[in-house]
Design a protein around this motif. Structure first.
Motif, PDB file in Angstrom:
ATOM      1  N   GLY A 157      -5.349  21.899 104.739  1.00 31.03           N
ATOM      2  CA  GLY A 157      -5.437  20.502 104.801  1.00 31.03           C
ATOM      3  C   GLY A 157      -3.407  20.215 105.098  1.00 31.03           C
ATOM      4  O   GLY A 157      -2.748  21.228 105.178  1.00 31.03           O
ATOM      5  N   SER A 210     -11.402  11.803  98.896  1.00 36.64           N
ATOM      6  CA  SER A 210     -10.256  12.714  98.532  1.00 36.64           C
ATOM      7  C   SER A 210     -10.875  14.150  97.963  1.00 36.64           C
ATOM      8  O   SER A 210     -10.448  15.156  97.092  1.00 36.64           O
ATOM      9  CB  SER A 210      -9.307  12.163  97.428  1.00 36.64           C
ATOM     10  OG  SER A 210      -9.779  12.295  96.779  1.00 36.64           O
ATOM     11  N   HIS A 223      -5.006  15.421 104.451  1.00 32.64           N
ATOM     12  CA  HIS A 223      -5.875  15.054 103.422  1.00 32.64           C
ATOM     13  C   HIS A 223      -5.624  13.825 103.263  1.00 32.64           C
ATOM     14  O   HIS A 223      -4.915  12.665 103.625  1.00 32.64           O
ATOM     15  CB  HIS A 223      -5.274  15.333 102.566  1.00 32.64           C
ATOM     16  CG  HIS A 223      -5.691  14.858 101.253  1.00 32.64           C
ATOM     17  ND1 HIS A 223      -7.365  15.778 100.937  1.00 32.64           N
ATOM     18  CD2 HIS A 223      -4.980  14.257 100.032  1.00 32.64           C
ATOM     19  CE1 HIS A 223      -7.192  14.890  99.554  1.00 32.64           C
ATOM     20  NE2 HIS A 223      -6.409  14.139  99.545  1.00 32.64           N
TER      21      HIS A 223
END
Length: 709
Positions: free
Chosen positions: A588, A402, A660
């Motif tokens: 994303g 992330s 994402h």
């Protein structure tokens, strides 16, 4: 005599995202057989998304850790063995304290993932644990998605969490910039059942307009959608301010300062400049500014797409100024401030946030609100010298998936002296840990949302007791944090004072009961009597009395933000269209069935058609000789991935999109279960050198090249 089956209906809450939807669970003989939205919940009104149903899957997941484990070996040969809690806690406290005593507190790095904000136990006990580490090297998911909001709130309203939210239930004009609440259920805007609320907006004659490089799920139900080139939203927003000022449409409240200064700053940000840079026509820019000013009620809302870019803070500042100047600030249907029963802002439960009290060792990047950017973590581990991070603590986070350049971070984690993770799972990040301390799952612990009631589109309060009792050999996160705090301080020679030790051992329920009673809006007794939640009413005007600034005034032109405008002008002057063989801009995306970088081992959420493809405009595919569905190579400055590409008209030409948090491919847990999902991580491509002035990662608009494999 046949056994009697016990069936119960339990009230629960989904704490996986910011919508905090109320749930009704059917439990038969200790097994959840049905999960539905609670129609009596005054905020979520019976709404539920696929993630809410998955809470039962997490509770029963054989991959979920329930007892501490220690890693034996490394790499693909690593195995995991269980520990007793006292042994695990002593081991962790000993290693953390040893690092601090030998190398200083800054030799410990702490990363806090998104789920911490959704956990009452972290809210009441997590901060004390982090303080016990004595480190400036604190990082969190905030600097990969939301710090521009917090910095602007701090500068303009006096507190980092004083973030205005759209009064969506009463607005007539809703302008959405770089946000997709149809998929996210709202973010820094707690708005469960967004689809129904949009229908209600249209039923009362209102309009929703979306600016986004992709025709998102939200754009598809909007009245208008306009493509905007990634990274240029600031030009559009400042041009709208230019129109409000130039056409004498500005109606700021009486408690603002700096209108003349603002007018000078936006004088050269014309609609024509915005069109040249962003692709949004000058006519559209003028029309949107005029419609916002003329609306009976209106509000501008921007989220991930405008925060996760190189000018995220400028964007959020411009949005705040648009709401202030258009006459819709602190008014029904405009940008308003919730009044939660536990006021984390007014009571300073969370600090107001300060900027640049210290800087990162390697890149000299300033902190905000006690945290350094997550993008500098890896270099702080790799670079030799005093203050190098040697030991890492992670809590409920998976930064390898992330945060920017995940592979680089993964390599840095391999070389640590010690690592401990407070987490339910072995994942791409926690597989590097020496010890993992697993807390209970959401259905096994009490919940009160300290954070998200403060961002909600309606004032409510709700206490949710645990659905299931924790087993004797499980620990709640607050117990883990409290125990570690006490044990670390003992080993550092600074044992907790009696009152601090008592606080560390006090259950969150007791603390919340005191806060509710003293807050005067509701009580724990009321919430226990109404587990569906208590309705505290629609948002109402509270300004300027609730401002946390000196003299309760708002500065329209904070220098920290406005000093970044020359950099923006230079960037806009350098904008050029993509050529057939040139760079594309990567953004994303999120899906309602995903929860950032986890839950990808849940069959319920991963079934159906693939969602991991690289989305491209058909013209961009054709220009590169790529067939729809073909596997492609995507390359950025920091990495290369291979993934299937899909041609869709929903993409702005010159822009490509990956979801994402994908790429969850850990080769199994100690139980031998494989946890995989198709796809690659977008953060194998995002660049840690690209930052906003707030320190937020610029994940949107990353230059990439795409070619057929």
């Amino acid at each position: 005599m046949p056994a009697v089956s016990l069936t119960e209906t339990k009230t629960a809450v989904c704490n996986l995202c910011e919508a905090i939807c109320g749930l009704r669970l059917t439990v038969e003989d200790g097994i959840v057989t049905s999960v539905r939205g609670n129609p009596d919940d005054p905020l979520s009104r019976g709404y539920i998304c696929p993630k809410g149903v998955s809470l039962a899957d997490v509770y029963t997941d054989p991959d979920r850790l329930r007892r501490p484990v220690r890693r034996v070996g490394s790499g693909a040969e690593a195995t995991w063995e269980e520990l007793e809690w006292d042994e695990a806690l002593d081991l962790v406290a000993e290693r953390l304290a040893a690092t601090i005593l030998e190398h200083g507190g800054d030799a410990v790095g702490a990363y806090l993932g998104n789920p911490n904000a959704h956990s009452l136990g972290f809210g009441t006990h997590g901060a004390g644990f982090v303080r016990s580490l004595r480190t400036h090297n604190r990082f969190s998911a905030s600097t990969v998605d939301q710090v521009p909001h917090q910095l602007v709130a701090h500068l303009m309203y006096g507190h980092q969490l004083m973030i205005a939210v759209p009064d969506l239930d009463r607005t007539d004009f809703f302008l959405v910039v770089g946000a997709n609440p149809m998929a996210s259920n709202g973010s820094l805007m707690t708005v469960p059942d967004f689809p129904q609320r949009v229908r209600e907006l249209h039923e009362r004659g209102g309009r929703m307009v979306v600016l986004d490089p992709r025709r998102t799920e939200t754009a598809k139900v909007a009245d208008e959608h306009h493509f905007v080139r990634p990274g240029t939203d600031a030009a559009v927003l400042l041009a709208m301010l230019h129109v409000l000022v130039a056409e004498d449409l500005a109606r700021p409240p009486s408690y603002v300062d700096g209108l003349d200064r603002l007018a000078d700053l936006v004088a050269d940000f014309t609609p024509e400049l915005a069109e040249q840079a962003s692709g949004v026509s000058a006519e559209t820019v003028r029309s949107l500014a005029r419609e916002l000013a003329a609306a009976g009620s209106g509000v501008v809302y921007g989220r991930m797409g405008v925060s996760t870019q190189a000018f995220g803070t400028v964007c959020q500042w411009a949005i705040a100024c648009l709401n202030l100047l258009s006459g819709h600030f602190d008014r029904p249907g405009g940008a308003m401030f919730p009044e939660p029963a536990v006021d984390t802002v007014g009571r300073r439960i969370v600090g107001p946030g300060r900027y640049d009290r210290w800087r990162s060792r390697v890149r000299d990047v300033p902190e905000f609100a006690g945290e350094l950017p997550a993008s500098v973590m890896a270099e702080e581990m790799r670079t030799p010298g005093e203050g190098r991070i040697r030991t890492v603590v992670t809590s409920a986070g998976n930064p390898v998936l992330s945060t920017p350049d995940g592979p680089g971070l993964s390599r840095a984690l391999e070389d640590l002296d010690f690592m401990v993770s407070v987490d339910l799972y072995i994942n791409e990040t926690t597989r590097h840990a020496d010890v993992i301390l697993p807390p209970t799952s959401a259905l096994e612990r009490d919940q009160y949302d300290l954070v998200f009631h403060g961002f909600a589109v309606r004032n409510t309060a709700r206490w949710t007791p645990a659905v299931f009792e924790a087993e004797q050999d499980q620990r709640h996160d607050w117990q883990i944090f409290g125990e570690l705090t006490a044990r670390i301080n003992e080993r550092l020679g600074t044992p907790l004072a009696d009152d601090a030790a008592a606080a560390a051992a006090t259950p969150p329920a007791d603390l919340i009961a005191v806060l509710l009673e003293s807050g005067g809006r509701t009580t724990m007794a009321d919430l226990l009597e109404h587990p569906e939640g208590v309705d505290l009413g629609a948002l109402r005007p509270t300004m300027p009395q609730r401002l946390q600034t000196p003299e309760q005034r708002i500065d329209l032109a904070p220098p920290l933000v406005t000093d970044d405008l020359p950099r923006l002008r230079d960037a806009l002057a350098a904008v050029r269209p993509a050529t057939d063989d040139g760079e594309l801009l990567l953004i994303g995306r999120r899906h309602k069935q995903d929860c950032n970088s986890w839950l990808h081992n849940t069959a319920r959420l991963t079934r159906g058609k693939p969602r991991h493809h690289l989305l491209m405009h058909p013209d961009d595919l054709s220009a590169r000789g790529i067939a729809d569905g073909q596997r492609v190579t995507v390359t950025s400055r920091v990495g290369t991935v291979e993934v299937e590409a899909s041609g869709v008209d929903d993409m702005m030409p010159g822009v490509v999109s990956l979801p994402h948090g994908y790429g969850h491919q850990v080769p199994g847990t100690r139980l031998g279960h494989a946890s995989t999902v198709a796809g690659v991580s977008i953060n194998d491509l995002t660049d840690p050198e690209l930052l906003d002035i707030s320190g937020n990662a610029a994940l949107s608009g990353v230059p990439v090249r795409v070619s057929a494999c």
